[in-house]
Design a protein around this motif. Structure first.
Motif, PDB file in Angstrom:
ATOM      1  N   PRO A   1       6.265   0.380 -12.189  1.00 28.38           N
ATOM      2  CA  PRO A   1       7.144   0.068 -11.062  1.00 28.38           C
ATOM      3  C   PRO A   1       7.074   1.130  -9.967  1.00 28.38           C
ATOM      4  CG  PRO A   1       8.267  -0.335 -13.138  1.00 28.38           C
ATOM      5  CD  PRO A   1       6.985   0.381 -13.474  1.00 28.38           C
ATOM      6  N   GLN A   2       6.983   0.672  -8.730  1.00 30.64           N
ATOM      7  CA  GLN A   2       6.899   1.572  -7.584  1.00 30.64           C
ATOM      8  C   GLN A   2       7.918   1.154  -6.523  1.00 30.64           C
ATOM      9  OE1 GLN A   2       2.618   2.309  -6.240  1.00 30.64           O
ATOM     10  NE2 GLN A   2       2.373   0.444  -7.467  1.00 30.64           N
ATOM     11  N   ARG A   3       8.467   2.152  -5.845  1.00 29.21           N
ATOM     12  CA  ARG A   3       9.365   1.892  -4.713  1.00 29.21           C
ATOM     13  C   ARG A   3       8.664   2.369  -3.444  1.00 29.21           C
ATOM     14  NH1 ARG A   3      14.661   0.855  -3.309  1.00 29.21           N
ATOM     15  NH2 ARG A   3      15.196   0.423  -5.484  1.00 29.21           N
ATOM     16  N   PHE A   4       8.792   1.592  -2.380  1.00 30.77           N
ATOM     17  CA  PHE A   4       8.147   1.899  -1.111  1.00 30.77           C
ATOM     18  C   PHE A   4       9.223   2.144  -0.044  1.00 30.77           C
ATOM     19  CE2 PHE A   4       5.536  -1.420  -3.305  1.00 30.77           C
ATOM     20  CZ  PHE A   4       4.637  -0.536  -3.869  1.00 30.77           C
ATOM     21  N   PRO A   5       8.973   3.062   0.878  1.00 28.19           N
ATOM     22  CA  PRO A   5      10.019   3.432   1.836  1.00 28.19           C
ATOM     23  C   PRO A   5      10.363   2.331   2.837  1.00 28.19           C
ATOM     24  CG  PRO A   5       7.943   4.537   2.353  1.00 28.19           C
ATOM     25  CD  PRO A   5       7.767   3.904   1.020  1.00 28.19           C
ATOM     26  N   ASP A   6       9.479   1.348   3.021  1.00 27.43           N
ATOM     27  CA  ASP A   6       9.725   0.320   4.024  1.00 27.43           C
ATOM     28  C   ASP A   6      10.015  -1.051   3.411  1.00 27.43           C
ATOM     29  OD1 ASP A   6       7.183   0.246   3.010  1.00 27.43           O
ATOM     30  OD2 ASP A   6       6.154  -0.019   4.929  1.00 27.43           O
ATOM     31  N   ALA A   7      10.451  -1.051   2.125  1.00 23.40           N
ATOM     32  CA  ALA A   7      10.789  -2.303   1.444  1.00 23.40           C
ATOM     33  C   ALA A   7      11.832  -2.017   0.373  1.00 23.40           C
ATOM     34  CB  ALA A   7       9.550  -2.932   0.814  1.00 23.40           C
TER      35      ALA A   7
ATOM     36  N   ASP B   1      15.607  -7.946   9.395  1.00 21.53           N
ATOM     37  CA  ASP B   1      14.714  -8.482  10.422  1.00 21.53           C
ATOM     38  C   ASP B   1      13.252  -8.327  10.033  1.00 21.53           C
ATOM     39  OD1 ASP B   1      14.300  -5.762  10.714  1.00 21.53           O
ATOM     40  OD2 ASP B   1      14.554  -5.749  12.899  1.00 21.53           O
ATOM     41  N   ALA B   2      12.993  -7.865   8.812  1.00 18.73           N
ATOM     42  CA  ALA B   2      11.626  -7.663   8.334  1.00 18.73           C
ATOM     43  C   ALA B   2      11.226  -8.775   7.362  1.00 18.73           C
ATOM     44  CB  ALA B   2      11.501  -6.303   7.650  1.00 18.73           C
ATOM     45  N   VAL B   3       9.923  -8.874   7.148  1.00 20.00           N
ATOM     46  CA  VAL B   3       9.370  -9.779   6.147  1.00 20.00           C
ATOM     47  C   VAL B   3       8.524  -8.947   5.190  1.00 20.00           C
ATOM     48  CG1 VAL B   3       7.569 -11.521   5.790  1.00 20.00           C
ATOM     49  CG2 VAL B   3       9.382 -11.939   7.435  1.00 20.00           C
ATOM     50  N   ILE B   4       8.748  -9.135   3.902  1.00 22.48           N
ATOM     51  CA  ILE B   4       7.959  -8.441   2.885  1.00 22.48           C
ATOM     52  C   ILE B   4       6.930  -9.435   2.372  1.00 22.48           C
ATOM     53  CG2 ILE B   4       8.008  -7.070   0.787  1.00 22.48           C
ATOM     54  CD1 ILE B   4       9.718  -5.969   3.156  1.00 22.48           C
ATOM     55  N   GLU B   5       5.677  -9.219   2.725  1.00 24.68           N
ATOM     56  CA  GLU B   5       4.588 -10.094   2.271  1.00 24.68           C
ATOM     57  C   GLU B   5       4.155  -9.680   0.870  1.00 24.68           C
ATOM     58  OE1 GLU B   5      -0.062 -11.204   3.354  1.00 24.68           O
ATOM     59  OE2 GLU B   5       0.902  -9.426   4.209  1.00 24.68           O
ATOM     60  N   VAL B   6       4.144 -10.639  -0.042  1.00 22.76           N
ATOM     61  CA  VAL B   6       3.653 -10.427  -1.406  1.00 22.76           C
ATOM     62  C   VAL B   6       2.423 -11.316  -1.548  1.00 22.76           C
ATOM     63  CG1 VAL B   6       4.257 -10.429  -3.849  1.00 22.76           C
ATOM     64  CG2 VAL B   6       6.048 -10.127  -2.130  1.00 22.76           C
ATOM     65  N   ALA B   7       1.257 -10.731  -1.804  1.00 21.23           N
ATOM     66  CA  ALA B   7       0.021 -11.503  -1.722  1.00 21.23           C
ATOM     67  C   ALA B   7      -0.993 -11.026  -2.763  1.00 21.23           C
ATOM     68  CB  ALA B   7      -0.564 -11.387  -0.317  1.00 21.23           C
ATOM     69  N   ARG B   8      -2.078 -11.768  -2.854  1.00 19.54           N
ATOM     70  CA  ARG B   8      -3.177 -11.403  -3.750  1.00 19.54           C
ATOM     71  C   ARG B   8      -4.474 -11.404  -2.957  1.00 19.54           C
ATOM     72  NH1 ARG B   8      -3.610 -10.707  -9.099  1.00 19.54           N
ATOM     73  NH2 ARG B   8      -5.607 -11.086 -10.152  1.00 19.54           N
ATOM     74  N   ARG B   9      -5.169 -10.269  -2.994  1.00 14.94           N
ATOM     75  CA  ARG B   9      -6.413 -10.114  -2.264  1.00 14.94           C
ATOM     76  C   ARG B   9      -7.446  -9.419  -3.152  1.00 14.94           C
ATOM     77  NH1 ARG B   9      -3.762 -13.063   0.181  1.00 14.94           N
ATOM     78  NH2 ARG B   9      -3.155 -13.066   2.398  1.00 14.94           N
ATOM     79  N   GLY B  10      -8.602 -10.047  -3.282  1.00 15.87           N
ATOM     80  CA  GLY B  10      -9.672  -9.456  -4.075  1.00 15.87           C
ATOM     81  C   GLY B  10      -9.277  -9.205  -5.510  1.00 15.87           C
ATOM     82  N   GLY B  11      -8.420 -10.084  -6.065  1.00 14.80           N
ATOM     83  CA  GLY B  11      -7.990  -9.938  -7.456  1.00 14.80           C
ATOM     84  C   GLY B  11      -6.893  -8.924  -7.658  1.00 14.80           C
ATOM     85  N   ASN B  12      -6.314  -8.424  -6.572  1.00 13.06           N
ATOM     86  CA  ASN B  12      -5.251  -7.415  -6.651  1.00 13.06           C
ATOM     87  C   ASN B  12      -3.981  -7.942  -5.991  1.00 13.06           C
ATOM     88  OD1 ASN B  12      -6.870  -4.751  -7.477  1.00 13.06           O
ATOM     89  ND2 ASN B  12      -8.076  -5.875  -5.970  1.00 13.06           N
ATOM     90  N   ASP B  13      -2.830  -7.638  -6.604  1.00 13.66           N
ATOM     91  CA  ASP B  13      -1.550  -7.992  -5.998  1.00 13.66           C
ATOM     92  C   ASP B  13      -1.109  -6.870  -5.058  1.00 13.66           C
ATOM     93  OD1 ASP B  13      -1.155 -10.490  -7.275  1.00 13.66           O
ATOM     94  OD2 ASP B  13      -0.572  -9.459  -9.109  1.00 13.66           O
ATOM     95  N   ILE B  14      -0.632  -7.259  -3.883  1.00  9.15           N
ATOM     96  CA  ILE B  14      -0.250  -6.282  -2.867  1.00  9.15           C
ATOM     97  C   ILE B  14       1.116  -6.621  -2.282  1.00  9.15           C
ATOM     98  CG2 ILE B  14      -2.641  -5.753  -2.235  1.00  9.15           C
ATOM     99  CD1 ILE B  14      -2.259  -7.517   0.262  1.00  9.15           C
TER     100      ILE B  14
END
Length: 274
Positions: A49-55, A104-117
């Motif tokens: 688990p990771q926490r990010f400063p902008d989400a 007012d932000a959108v958190i994009e959850v996606a999969r690119r090149g076999g990796n979740d981002i």
């Protein structure tokens, strides 16, 4: 230049007007409050688990897909429904994604090149607020060429690199485009486009890294006619998001799509990378 011009190309004034409409739509997508210029970070998920400063929340991924654990007082809105506590996004398909709203932000959850981002998109990102358009060559009907689409017997899985080192994208190429430019017979491998029957081409040419973005440009093409012909309009050669931000995972063209001629048409190197 000796390439043939399609009879489908309208008069010069109408041609320029239609190009201006197309380019305006390109600019509007970039300037969107949650477009690629609003991305503030690119985060690669692991089982830790990771926490990010902008989400909000702590993010992780595993066999069952992406999971976020939201702390007390944190909330996301997904498909109009508020989410608190632990939420599973499930397994996201390759090149798929989910947008979760956070203020007012959108958190994009996606999969690119076999990796979740996870890529947060904040409207106030300086890259977006400072955006003032993309330079481009003046539209010229000479660059709208008649091409012939030749389908492969079976779609060919085609692996290409990425602007991110070590990342690979795989497309099922349905066929190739044959055309003549400057008296030379050339081909481009085509990938599936956004809509049924449409095509997408990634390419570089002799202007790449000089007047146009070095890594790639793209063309979105309509379905070919019954006889396989279509208009290959290089005036609509567009930059991918990686031309503007390092927080993109854009694919590179396959080796055979590196044209040995100068395509002096379409979008140029963005001011952001100039």
């Amino acid at each position: 230049m000796t390439a043939s011009v399609s009879e489908a190309v309208p008069g010069v004034d109408e041609f320029a007007a239609e190009w201006n409409v197309w380019h305006g739509r390109q600019e509007a997508r970039l300037a969107d409050p949650h477009g690629f210029l609003a991305i503030t970070s690119l985060n690669w998920l692991t089982d830790e688990p990771q926490r990010f400063p902008d989400a909000p929340g702590e993010w992780s991924t595993g066999p069952d897909g992406v999971v976020v654990d939201l702390a007390e007082g944190e909330e996301l809105v997904i498909d109009g429904t508020p989410v608190r506590g632990r939420h599973s996004f499930g397994v996201i398909p390759e090149r798929g994604g989910v947008n979760a709203v956070w203020g007012d932000a959108v958190i994009e959850v996606a999969r690119r090149g076999g990796n979740d981002i996870v890529r947060p998109r904040h409207p106030g990102n300086p890259l977006r607020t400072a955006f003032h358009g993309t330079p481009a060559y003046a539209p010229d009907p000479r660059w709208a060429l008649t091409a012939r689409y030749v389908p492969f017997a079976e779609p060919r899985p085609t692996a290409v690199g990425s602007v991110v080192d070590g990342l690979e994208h795989v497309y099922n190429a349905p066929g190739q485009l044959e055309f003549t430019l400057d008296g030379r017979d050339l081909t481009l491998t085509a990938f599936p486009g956004h809509g049924p029957g449409t095509l997408m081409v990634l390419f570089t040419d002799a202007t790449s890294g000089v007047t146009t973005y070095a890594a790639n440009r793209s063309l979105q093409l309509p379905p070919p006619a019954a006889d396989g012909t279509l208009v290959l309009d290089f005036n609509r050669a567009a930059n991918l998001p990686c031309a503007y931000t390092d927080l993109a995972t854009c694919p590179l063209p396959p080796a055979e799509n590196r044209l040995p001629v100068a395509v002096e048409a379409g979008e140029k190197i963005p001011y952001e990378h100039g």
